[in-house]
Design a protein around this motif. Structure first.
Motif, PDB file in Angstrom:
ATOM      1  N   THR A 349     -44.101 107.355 105.103  1.00 42.46           N
ATOM      2  CA  THR A 349     -43.247 107.612 103.935  1.00 42.46           C
ATOM      3  C   THR A 349     -43.070 109.106 103.706  1.00 42.46           C
ATOM      4  O   THR A 349     -44.043 109.875 103.835  1.00 42.46           O
ATOM      5  CB  THR A 349     -43.843 106.974 102.666  1.00 42.46           C
ATOM      6  N   LEU A 351     -41.240 111.538 100.650  1.00 43.83           N
ATOM      7  CA  LEU A 351     -40.539 111.674  99.373  1.00 43.83           C
ATOM      8  C   LEU A 351     -40.005 113.090  99.266  1.00 43.83           C
ATOM      9  O   LEU A 351     -40.783 114.048  99.235  1.00 43.83           O
ATOM     10  CB  LEU A 351     -41.489 111.361  98.212  1.00 43.83           C
ATOM     11  N   TRP A 385     -40.076 105.874 106.384  1.00 40.76           N
ATOM     12  CA  TRP A 385     -39.172 105.612 105.269  1.00 40.76           C
ATOM     13  C   TRP A 385     -39.035 106.876 104.427  1.00 40.76           C
ATOM     14  O   TRP A 385     -40.030 107.517 104.101  1.00 40.76           O
ATOM     15  CB  TRP A 385     -39.709 104.469 104.408  1.00 40.76           C
ATOM     16  N   TYR A 387     -37.331 108.720 100.943  1.00 41.47           N
ATOM     17  CA  TYR A 387     -36.667 108.594  99.640  1.00 41.47           C
ATOM     18  C   TYR A 387     -36.201 109.981  99.211  1.00 41.47           C
ATOM     19  O   TYR A 387     -37.010 110.904  99.098  1.00 41.47           O
ATOM     20  CB  TYR A 387     -37.611 108.003  98.587  1.00 41.47           C
ATOM     21  N   GLU A 409     -37.986 104.140  90.702  1.00 42.14           N
ATOM     22  CA  GLU A 409     -37.335 103.504  91.846  1.00 42.14           C
ATOM     23  C   GLU A 409     -38.088 103.813  93.132  1.00 42.14           C
ATOM     24  O   GLU A 409     -38.228 102.946  93.999  1.00 42.14           O
ATOM     25  CB  GLU A 409     -35.884 103.958  91.964  1.00 42.14           C
ATOM     26  N   PHE A 410     -38.582 105.058  93.258  1.00 41.62           N
ATOM     27  CA  PHE A 410     -39.342 105.393  94.466  1.00 41.62           C
ATOM     28  C   PHE A 410     -40.577 104.512  94.594  1.00 41.62           C
ATOM     29  O   PHE A 410     -40.848 103.960  95.670  1.00 41.62           O
ATOM     30  CB  PHE A 410     -39.756 106.860  94.457  1.00 41.62           C
ATOM     31  N   CYS A 413     -39.601 101.089  95.612  1.00 36.13           N
ATOM     32  CA  CYS A 413     -39.209 101.045  97.028  1.00 36.13           C
ATOM     33  C   CYS A 413     -40.418 101.193  97.949  1.00 36.13           C
ATOM     34  O   CYS A 413     -40.469 100.573  99.017  1.00 36.13           O
ATOM     35  CB  CYS A 413     -38.200 102.149  97.322  1.00 36.13           C
ATOM     36  N   TYR A 414     -41.370 102.011  97.550  1.00 38.69           N
ATOM     37  CA  TYR A 414     -42.589 102.225  98.343  1.00 38.69           C
ATOM     38  C   TYR A 414     -43.316 100.906  98.579  1.00 38.69           C
ATOM     39  O   TYR A 414     -43.925 100.691  99.623  1.00 38.69           O
ATOM     40  CB  TYR A 414     -43.489 103.219  97.622  1.00 38.69           C
ATOM     41  N   ARG A 422     -40.742  96.249 102.637  1.00 40.36           N
ATOM     42  CA  ARG A 422     -39.773  97.244 102.173  1.00 40.36           C
ATOM     43  C   ARG A 422     -38.341  96.864 102.573  1.00 40.36           C
ATOM     44  O   ARG A 422     -38.104  96.344 103.660  1.00 40.36           O
ATOM     45  CB  ARG A 422     -40.110  98.623 102.753  1.00 40.36           C
ATOM     46  N   ARG A 434     -30.749 105.853  98.103  1.00 45.14           N
ATOM     47  CA  ARG A 434     -31.693 106.966  98.308  1.00 45.14           C
ATOM     48  C   ARG A 434     -32.878 106.601  99.209  1.00 45.14           C
ATOM     49  O   ARG A 434     -33.760 107.425  99.426  1.00 45.14           O
ATOM     50  CB  ARG A 434     -32.218 107.468  96.954  1.00 45.14           C
ATOM     51  N   TRP A 435     -32.916 105.388  99.735  1.00 45.71           N
ATOM     52  CA  TRP A 435     -34.090 104.893 100.468  1.00 45.71           C
ATOM     53  C   TRP A 435     -33.656 104.303 101.797  1.00 45.71           C
ATOM     54  O   TRP A 435     -32.895 103.340 101.844  1.00 45.71           O
ATOM     55  CB  TRP A 435     -34.778 103.844  99.602  1.00 45.71           C
TER      56      TRP A 435
END
Length: 497
Positions: A349, A351, A385, A387, A409-410, A413-414, A422, A434-435
């Motif tokens: 991930t 961010l 992934w 974001y 939202e992050f 989504c995580y 996911r 955004r993901w």
């Protein structure tokens, strides 16, 4: 923050304005409060429990607050107290190491002791109230751009979102090798308390679960006091080691490992020391760390911290590291670190954080999440992934502060409950999502294995009607200029200029 803790913060902070007239910075004032608070609470604890405090007789709160001490005599006794306690071990050594009195006016010192610290019954307050009040002081200190500790303070919404994704568990060790004032460790403690620990787990949580390293002694003592006020670590008389160590975390290979490592290493690319030669001229010398557990040798301290975090992790341990953009795209050592990280760990991930959220400005930062894995023939990273919380997002520290809700939202989504479930929010039909994810082969095919990934259309580049407010735009330009200047200064340092 509760009304009671907010009241205490306001009361303690108000006196800082008086001391600033004497040349004391916010940081100096906070240090002096730390010394006096520790002495006062040790005295109250002895009265409450009947157990003798570890502070030697003659150097206790009751001695300092004695009505017989006035003027120069009080100032001298305070100096001797700090010197004496700085030579002690345990929590005393952590709080008072190299402590110095910065208050030159004995009358103001007396007022600080009697009217502010002495007027409160600290033992009657819960750890949450005392801790929140002190953390409020730390945040106010961080807001002081010129003399504060903004570079040691990570925005709380970011910390809380990271903790909710990482989800430390009872019995695990949580480590921060660049702990600053302790924000990540405190958030982990709060999360773990919410898991209803039993008696043994509470003991582990207090004495063993949280570990931090901080390079700067003055910041280390603030962190130690911050944790202490939240009920973390031993009393002064305890047999356990303090949870915080004052040291250069990068110097040696780790002697122990942790299941969770969460950290925001210091900003700035280069590690350096100032050297004074025989002629009295000073020069900065770049530090490199030659460690057998590192994939490459570099003076870029963020790349070194990424390598160090990997070494700190136990097998199957989880990490979240705040890194600047250069870690994602820099060639040479940067590419070497990224290739090895993708191969030996599951880098799952990324961010992309917005600008305008850090007290230390001029920073474009990201949070990189990865798990350490055992040796294997095939690379562990299958899918990264990403974001994007940066493109078309505009925050400032005054008019549009980031909140925890901005990261909802992050976190959703995580999918911390099960990362295998996911689902992307981006597609050809939803280009504003955004993901999205990139495969290992996608990443390897990029120039220098760059992880500087973005795909959203920047509205401000296409339509002037979508430009942010002038003050926000000006702040973003200033941040970009600061970041560029830091890069140039790094080049000049390498050239020996």
């Amino acid at each position: 923050m509760s009304r009671q803790s907010d009241h205490i913060t306001q009361k303690l902070w108000s006196y800082c304005q008086v001391l600033r007239d004497d040349g004391l910075s916010y940081q100096d004032y906070l240090e002096q409060l730390t010394f006096l608070l520790f002495l006062k609470m040790a005295d109250e604890r002895e009265t409450l429990t009947g157990e003798e405090q570890a502070i030697p007789e003659g150097y206790r709160w009751s001695d300092l607050a004695s009505a017989q001490l006035e003027g120069v005599e009080l100032e001298l006794h305070y100096r001797h107290t700090l010197e004496k306690l700085g030579r002690e071990g345990g929590m005393l050594g952590l709080i008072f190491e190299k402590a110095q009195s910065k208050i030159q006016d004995p009358a103001k010192l007396r007022r600080l002791i009697v009217d502010l610290i002495g007027a409160e019954d600290w033992s009657s307050m819960s750890a949450d109230v005392k801790g929140d009040a002190y953390e409020g002081l730390l945040e106010r200190n961080a807001q002081d751009v010129k003399g504060g500790a903004g570079q040691y303070f990570t925005p709380r919404p970011v910390i809380d979102a990271i903790i909710e994704c990482i989800r430390p568990q009872l019995g695990e060790v949580v480590m921060d090798p660049a702990c600053g004032t302790g924000g990540f460790l405190l958030a982990a403690h709060e999360f773990l308390k919410g898991l209803n620990p039993d008696r043994d787990q509470k003991r582990h949580l207090r004495y063993e679960a949280l570990r931090g390293v901080e390079l700067v002694p003055n910041v280390s003592r603030l962190c130690g006091m911050n944790l202490y006020l939240h009920g973390i670590g031993p009393d002064a008389a305890g047999d356990h080691d303090p949870p915080i160590e004052t040291d250069d975390a990068l110097r040696d290979e780790p002697s122990s490992h942790a299941e969770v490592v969460i950290t925001n290493p210091p900003f700035g690319k280069k590690s350096s020391i100032t050297v004074v030669n025989e002629a009295g001229e000073s020069d900065k010398q770049t530090i490199t760390y030659n460690r057998p557990d590192f994939w490459t040798t570099t003076s870029n301290k963020q790349l070194n911290f990424v390598q160090h975090v990997k070494s700190l992790l136990a097998i199957h341990g989880r990490a979240a590291v705040v890194v600047p953009d250069n870690v994602l795209f820099e060639g040479g050592a940067g590419e070497t670190v990224r290739r090895n990280l993708l191969k030996e760990c599951d880098v799952h991930t990324l961010l992309r954080l917005p600008t305008g959220i850090f007290y230390a400005q001029g920073v474009k930062a990201n949070v990189l999440f990865f798990d350490r894995k055992p040796g294997a023939k095939d690379p562990w990273t299958k899918q990264l992934w990403v974001y994007d919380l940066r493109t078309n997002k505009h925050f400032t520290l005054k008019t549009r502060r980031m909140t925890r809700a901005d990261l909802d939202e992050f976190v959703e989504c995580y999918h911390p409950e099960n990362r295998q479930d996911r689902e992307p929010t981006w597609s050809e039909d939803t280009p504003d999502g955004r993901w999205r994810s990139y495969t290992y082969d996608d990443l390897l095919a990029r120039d220098k294995v760059s992880l500087d990934l973005f795909w959203l259309r920047d509205e401000s580049l296409e339509d002037s009607a979508n430009l942010p407010e002038p003050q926000v735009l000006a702040q973003e330009i200033a941040d970009d200029l600061r970041a560029a200047l830091e890069e140039i200064e790094g080049i000049l340092a390498d050239l020996g200029t």
